[in-house]
Design an enzyme around this catalytic site. Structure first.
Site, PDB file in Angstrom:
ATOM      1  N   ASP A 358       0.846  -1.186   0.000  1.00  0.00           N
ATOM      2  CA  ASP A 358       0.000   0.000   0.000  1.00  0.00           C
ATOM      3  C   ASP A 358       0.889   1.245   0.000  1.00  0.00           C
ATOM      4  O   ASP A 358       1.849   1.330   0.771  1.00  0.00           O
ATOM      5  CB  ASP A 358      -0.892  -0.029   1.245  1.00  0.00           C
ATOM      6  CG  ASP A 358      -1.757   1.200   1.388  1.00  0.00           C
ATOM      7  OD1 ASP A 358      -2.606   1.420   0.513  1.00  0.00           O
ATOM      8  OD2 ASP A 358      -1.571   1.942   2.382  1.00  0.00           O
ATOM      9  N   GLU A 394       1.648  -0.260  -5.114  1.00  0.00           N
ATOM     10  CA  GLU A 394       1.023   0.981  -5.556  1.00  0.00           C
ATOM     11  C   GLU A 394       2.167   1.973  -5.758  1.00  0.00           C
ATOM     12  O   GLU A 394       2.866   2.292  -4.793  1.00  0.00           O
ATOM     13  CB  GLU A 394       0.077   1.539  -4.494  1.00  0.00           C
ATOM     14  CG  GLU A 394      -1.314   0.991  -4.504  1.00  0.00           C
ATOM     15  CD  GLU A 394      -2.222   1.758  -3.551  1.00  0.00           C
ATOM     16  OE1 GLU A 394      -3.380   1.980  -3.910  1.00  0.00           O
ATOM     17  OE2 GLU A 394      -1.773   2.120  -2.450  1.00  0.00           O
TER      18      GLU A 394
END
Length: 708
Positions: A358, A394
């Protein structure tokens, strides 16, 4: 400032002699003779180990960690066994303006805890400062937080893995599927009621059968490490559903376990592996649940705020590159060590097959910003354990220079939002997107074709957990997030969605047909493009979130998959797409296609075509009216002879009206076969005897043939 807690607690335990113990491994380690405790703190003055009764309510003993090796404090408690509940209290200066927020009154979770016990009870006593004080976070709160805090638990993670082996799915064969443990199983038929919302339910036979049917090779589990329900959500009667609020990087989330035993997670992984499916974890190593300076003292802040977090220049505030209050200081060697230790634990002890990071840019930041050769990325790539598992990221965060698509080194795979946005807009009918579509179909080479990276580095997706699901993407023009309690201000506004004429559900057959066609086109583009295809769990069954594009707090029917509305035709179509990609190696290459001549026959590996069969000029690429793009793909020009394939496909992406296309090189010896028509998804393979073929409006057609 650090007022000592006034509580009568024994400093010794009968039948549990203390010895120095070892500074490694960090955390609580059962060795058969007792438990070794070791924790890091660079700036602490004293650390006490607190042991609790079996029910976790009563503090039985408070034992000082008298040994210190460098910045690691440790002790060994003889006779202690797995299941023991414990926590820590840490002495040190309470000087927020200097970056220190030690408060001995706050019971702390072990940063290396392998299991957590109890549920966090939100209380002002969890704060290191006095809530409501005019001095704000510079004030000091002397209340004991133990009644509200979670307990760490000693774990023996040994497990009978039998003949479990990682599936080791090749990058070229990977089909990623994002799933939420509870959302996937809460309403799934065939899953036992006691297993719904649990790790054991996630690996039950109905789930495995479903994933195998649609060709999923790799499940990406949304956060399954221990996390906290945000205080502002609890006050509204909501919960943190997604889980991006970590507090324990080694502990499985207790709400997903029936008996709070780590064996349940291990059993899930073993069952997935037996079914030939990999498990990768969505991990949140960029921040913690402690928030900014007004957040609670639960663990890291109380152990060593200045070491664990990136602080502003004044020492008091927190760098907020994550948008949620704090950012872990991964450039600190002991914080980096904790993250590496956590990942190795999940690979070696829990047998997971990789990680999805993330806000990955936040992890790779150094003093001068993102650094593709910085400590975190270098540590991962040299690690003999972690360098061999799947690494997905990400490629962005919310800090300066945070957007880094394509900048991560091999072997990272990156979520390609340019693919998402470009493909959504192309099929919505936006003008001037044909050239952009060509770039995405060819693997986004401008972003990824460098430094030895592979075409599979691009994760091609049109939906993911944050944003509209596929069914909503074709059913709503705007987000509908009122249930989140933020007056519809949360969530993305630029969804590039299209309701096709009616906002939300409709009985109009024409609109329903158009929506179904649009979904098939979007999914086809994901599976037919060079790169790694990604599916959001539920899209394959027509799941809807009723226009809510930010269900982070919707632990209910809005966030869970609607299995009672399963679209069987769509499910069968996704299975067909997966088979089609698996059957045609040319669709899943590691090398990029640049229209270069192949060594074996001199033919270019990529042809772009207009409907009449001629190659487009620059004027054509710039023409906003051009809506029908065709492409002929072969094996990449630099493919080794031993890996050569004679597979050839010809694909037309038509976002305009029905049109006649000219098929290339038609011959009776090697005719083209129509293997997919999204306008007629249930039709079988059809041999094409003519050079001209009618492609329906707003559709994708795939032709294939095998050359000698």
């Amino acid at each position: 400032m650090n007022a000592q807690l006034n509580q009568s607690v024994p400093t010794k335990l009968r039948d549990h002699p203390l010895t120095a113990g070892k500074p490694f491994p960090l955390g609580a380690t059962f060795d058969g003779a007792g438990v070794n405790f070791a924790v890091f703190s660079e700036h602490a003055e004293r650390i006490d180990l607190c042991l609790f009764s079996d029910d976790g309510r009563k503090e039985r003993a408070r034992l000082p960690l008298l040994e210190r090796d460098g910045d690691v404090w440790h002790v060994h408690v003889a006779g202690l066994t797995p299941g023991a509940k414990y926590g820590f209290r840490v002495h040190g200066p309470y000087a927020p303006e200097e970056g220190h927020r030690f408060n001995y009154n706050k019971l702390l979770i072990d940063p290396y805890a392998k299991r957590l016990f109890g549920k966090l009870k939100w209380s002002d006593a969890l704060m290191g400062y006095r809530v409501g004080s005019p001095r704000s976070d510079l004030s000091f709160d002397s209340r004991d937080s133990a009644f509200a805090a979670q307990r760490s638990v000693v774990v023996d993670p040994s497990f009978n893995w039998g003949r479990d082996l990682p599936p080791e799915i090749a990058a070229t064969d990977t089909v990623l599927y994002e799933a939420h443990v509870k959302g996937m199983t809460a309403r799934m038929p065939g899953v036992a009621s006691a297993m719904r919302g649990k790790f054991l339910g996630m690996a039950s036979q109905p789930v495995l059968d479903h994933l195998n049917k649609i060709g999923v090779t790799t499940v990406q589990l949304m956060p399954s490490q221990a996390y906290v329900d945000d205080h502002f959500l609890v006050r509204q009667g909501l919960r943190n559903y997604w889980g991006y609020n970590s507090i324990g990087f080694f502990a499985p989330e207790p709400r997903y376990m029936t008996e709070e035993g780590v064996w349940e997670f291990q059993t899930m992984v073993r069952r997935f592996h037996k079914a030939g499916i990999e498990v990768i974890m969505d991990v949140v190593y960029n921040h913690t649940a402690e928030g900014n300076e007004m957040g609670p003292t639960l663990s890291f802040r109380g152990f060593d705020n200045k070491s664990y977090y990136r602080l502003t220049d004044d020492g008091r505030g927190y760098v907020n590159d994550t948008g949620v209050g704090n950012t872990l200081r991964t450039e600190h060697p002991m914080v980096l060590r904790m993250i590496m230790d956590s990942m190795r634990y999940w690979v070696e002890t829990m047998h997971v097959d990789g990680f999805r990071f993330d806000l990955g840019t936040a992890l790779a930041r150094e003093k001068d910003g993102f650094d593709r050769e910085g400590g975190f990325l270098d540590a991962l790539r040299q690690d003999p354990v972690l360098s061999r598992v799947k690494l997905v990221t990400e490629p962005w965060d919310l800090g300066p220079g945070g957007y880094q698509l394509g900048a991560f080194p091999h072997p990272f795979m990156e979520f390609n939002d340019k693919f998402r946005d470009g493909v959504r807009k192309y099929w919505r009918g936006d003008a001037g997107l044909t050239a952009n579509l060509a770039k995405r179909v060819a693997g986004s080479a401008r972003q990824f074709d460098h430094s030895g990276r592979k075409a599979t580095a691009s994760i091609n997706f049109v939906t993911v957990h944050d944003g509209m699901v596929l069914d909503d993407l074709v059913s709503y023009n705007v987000k509908h997030n009122a249930a989140n309690g933020e007056d519809n201000r949360d969530g993305k506004d630029d969804n590039y969605s299209d309701n096709m004429g009616v906002e939300g559900p409709t009985d109009d057959p024409a609109i329903r047909s158009a929506r179904a066609q649009r979904k098939r086109n979007l999914l086809a583009t994901v599976f037919l493009s060079q790169g790694t295809p990604f599916l959001l769990g539920g899209d394959e069954i027509g799941n809807s979130q009723w226009g809510n594009n930010n269900t982070f707090a919707q632990d209910n029917d809005t966030g869970w998959l609607n299995w009672d509305r399963l679209d069987q035709k769509l499910l069968d179509y996704v299975a067909r797409l997966s088979r089609l990609r698996r059957d045609h190696p040319v669709l899943r290459q590691t090398r990029f296609l640049h229209s270069r001549p192949r060594r074996e026959d001199g033919m270019p590996d990529l042809f772009w075509r207009k409907p009449d069969g001629t190659p487009p000029t620059q004027e054509d690429w710039d023409d906003p009216r051009w809506r029908a793009l065709s492409v002929e793909m072969r094996t990449a020009s630099d493919t080794p002879d031993y890996a050569a394939s004679h597979d050839v496909v010809f694909i037309t992406f038509n976002a305009g009206p029905a049109i006649d296309i000219t098929l290339p090189d038609c011959s009776t010896d090697s005719p083209w076969e129509l293997i997919l028509d999204t306008a007629n998804p249930e039709d079988g393979t059809q041999c094409i005897a003519t050079q001209t073929f009618r492609v329906a409006a707003d559709s994708v057609c795939v032709f294939a043939r095998t050359t000698d």
